[in-house]
Motif scaffolding. Structure first.
Motif, mmCIF file in Angstrom:
data_model
loop_
_atom_site.group_PDB
_atom_site.id
_atom_site.type_symbol
_atom_site.label_atom_id
_atom_site.label_comp_id
_atom_site.label_asym_id
_atom_site.label_seq_id
_atom_site.Cartn_x
_atom_site.Cartn_y
_atom_site.Cartn_z
ATOM 1 N N ALA A 28 1.004 -1.187 -0.093
ATOM 2 C CA ALA A 28 -0.013 0.149 0.039
ATOM 3 C C ALA A 28 0.864 1.200 -0.072
ATOM 4 O O ALA A 28 0.455 2.134 -0.683
ATOM 5 N N PHE A 32 0.843 4.146 -2.740
ATOM 6 C CA PHE A 32 0.624 5.336 -2.401
ATOM 7 C C PHE A 32 1.776 6.523 -2.997
ATOM 8 O O PHE A 32 1.410 7.528 -3.486
ATOM 9 N N ASN A 65 -5.442 3.320 -0.618
ATOM 10 C CA ASN A 65 -3.961 3.091 -0.387
ATOM 11 C C ASN A 65 -3.776 3.928 1.330
ATOM 12 O O ASN A 65 -3.134 3.211 2.114
#
Length: 555
Positions: A28, A32, A65
């Motif tokens: 994530a 991101f 995210n």
């Protein structure tokens, strides 16, 4: 069980889930960085300049995210917290496993490894280590009299008193029950340090104390061993197991020497203990093989010089040690719980032997205090009398004064039961114990027996003569006949004659003899049960077979 403790399978599953959650959080973060570098500038320009915002799909991906990163960080914090709690629980479990729960000292499981570490450290500094094995004397009586709550309080108090005396670098452990151990490093050039410390410890622990309203006075026996060589051929240092073993032997020696004292380990103690173990094994084998045989000492009417009976004395006809005196094996047999069966074997053999004597002759047998604790003893004895058809009035049971102080009520019940069957009861070794007039009046004795320690000094010590006179006067006052043992010469015999009706025994009349010699003596005196004019039946064939079998086994 701690809330952070899990079964093995569950623990593996949680670790697997934690790895997945961590992987999702890392992915994530990477997404991101990639998505955020595109979306966030567009969002910023949209807010500032009023231009079109980023694609909705990219915006949703960014929000996802962020959510995943928050989830991962929360899980990470929970994981760190769980790891900390698990470590704390493991440390607590380790402490519990190595510490005595009652006193907070080390326990038997941990003292060995801790001692080995202390030995290694002392060896590096050219010092020595002393291992103290400590056992509280008569602690069981505290539990029996006052209960285990008081007993636990005594153990805690003992621990505190020991801790005050011990140096800071010493180890203290409770091995179990009322047994403690201390391990102390000290200079090998100054071994008196340990003697001084132990003397202070004994004095401190033995101070009287009132616990929960009960008066308690502790004493303790100690054994000490050090890790220095016992001889020039041995290694310079030993390990914890060896030290514990040696200190335990020394402590056992202190117990035997009267308790409330200490001894350093010596190699001779180990040899003595080994011999003691051999004796215990020999006694058990001897009972199975009928190696214990009765010997008989004559009892004479002092006025007429007539033979009136015999006292049965135990002997051990050991194939390894020869003929062993009862002063050696009787105490051991009592300690290992073998005295009852040994005594019953001897009494049964004596009944068989005595049936061949003139029915006017009595048989006296000594009874151990251990046997008087058996509530079935009187029934066992009566069963033997019935089995061999032996008249109870010919049997005299001798009990010592020490029996009266253990449980007077039980002893009285036992004596009364035996007397009701016609058996005579004699108080043996009178004068050496603590019998009171109340006990003599309360217990239905038939005879008092003056201890040989007084009789043997009749013409040498004025005090002994006064004691003998007092005992004889007491016997006459209570209407109890007297037996004097230990008559060794004619001077003692003359000193006893003329003091009333009395039986006597001792080496003046001959030493104890086996059954075969007794039969020869009685045959010469025409005092066998088969003599004409007696109404006593001769020994049965079954009795004779048992005699032959026992003698074959002992041979």
């Amino acid at each position: 069980m701690s809330k952070t403790s899990y079964p093995a399978g569950e623990s593996h599953k949680r670790v697997h889930r934690d790895l997945i959650a961590l992987g999702i959080a890392i992915a994530a973060i990477i997404m991101f960085v990639g998505t955020g570098s595109t979306v966030l500038p567009k969002i910023a320009r949209s807010w500032i300049h009023g231009t079109a915002g980023p694609d909705h799909l990219l915006t949703n991906a960014l929000l996802l995210n962020i959510a995943l990163i928050i989830f991962g960080m929360r899980r990470y914090r929970q994981l760190i917290s769980e790891i900390a709690e698990r470590r704390k629980a493991e440390e607590s479990a380790k402490i519990l496993a190595e510490t005595d729960a009652l006193t907070g000292c080390l326990n038997r499981r941990s003292i060995g490894s801790a001692t080995d570490r202390l030995i290694a450290g002392a060896a590096a500094g050219k010092d020595a280590v002393a291992f103290l094995m400590i056992d509280l004397d008569n602690f069981k009586q505290v539990n029996d009299l006052y209960g285990h709550t008081v007993g636990d309080a005594v153990l805690k108090l003992t621990t505190q008193r020991i801790q005050v005396i011990m140096p800071p670098d010493a180890l203290i452990a409770r091995l179990g029950g009322d047994e403690f151990a201390c391990v102390i490093p000290y200079s090998s050039q100054n071994p008196d340090t340990i003697d001084t410390l132990v003397s202070r410890m004994i004095a401190a622990v033995s101070k009287p104390e009132t616990i929960k309203g009960y008066p308690v006075e502790n004493t303790m026996s100690l054994g000490i061993a050090n890790n220095l060589a016992q001889d020039s051929s041995a290694d310079s240092f030993v390990n914890a197991d060896t030290l514990m073993h040696r200190a335990d032997i020394a402590m056992y020696h202190a117990k035997k020497q009267g308790k409330n004292r200490y001894f350093w380990f010596e190699a001779s103690m180990e040899s003595e203990l080994r011999f003691r173990n051999e004796l215990e094994q020999g006694i058990r084998r001897g009972i199975q093989k009928s190696e214990f045989v009765p010997y008989y000492e004559q009892q004479i009417d002092l006025d007429s010089g007539t033979l009136v009976g015999f006292e049965m004395l135990a002997r051990w006809n050991s194939p390894d040690l020869g003929l062993v005196n009862p002063t050696i094996f009787i105490p051991i047999a009592e300690e290992i719980g073998a005295i009852s069966i040994l005594s019953e074997q001897l009494i049964e053999q004596a009944l068989i032997d005595a049936k061949q004597w003139n029915p006017k002759l009595t048989l006296s047998v000594n009874i151990s205090p251990v046997q008087l604790r058996d509530p079935w003893f009187s029934q066992k004895l009566l069963k033997l009398l019935v089995k061999h058809n032996f008249p109870p009035q010919r049997l005299e049971i001798e009990i010592t004064e020490s029996c009266l102080h253990e449980n007077l009520a039980v002893v009285k019940t036992m004596i009364t039961s035996l007397k009701n069957q016609g058996i005579q009861i004699s108080l043996d070794d009178f004068g050496t114990g603590y019998s009171s007039l109340t006990q003599l009046r309360a217990l239905p004795f038939d005879r008092l027996k003056i201890d040989r320690s007084f009789v043997g000094e009749l013409n040498d010590e004025e005090a002994s003569e006064k004691i003998v006179n007092a005992i004889i006067s007491l016997g006459h006052g209570l209407d109890l006949p007297i037996t004097a043992e230990g008559i060794e010469d004619t001077k003692i015999l003359e000193a006893l004659r003329g003091r009333g009706k009395m039986k006597g025994q001792g080496y003046l009349y001959g030493r104890p003899e086996p059954a075969e010699r007794v039969l020869i003596r009685l045959r010469d005196l025409n005092m066998l049960s088969v003599n004409p004019g007696t109404d006593e039946p001769a020994a049965t064939d079954k009795d004779k077979e048992q005699v032959s079998e026992r003698r074959r086994n002992s041979a």
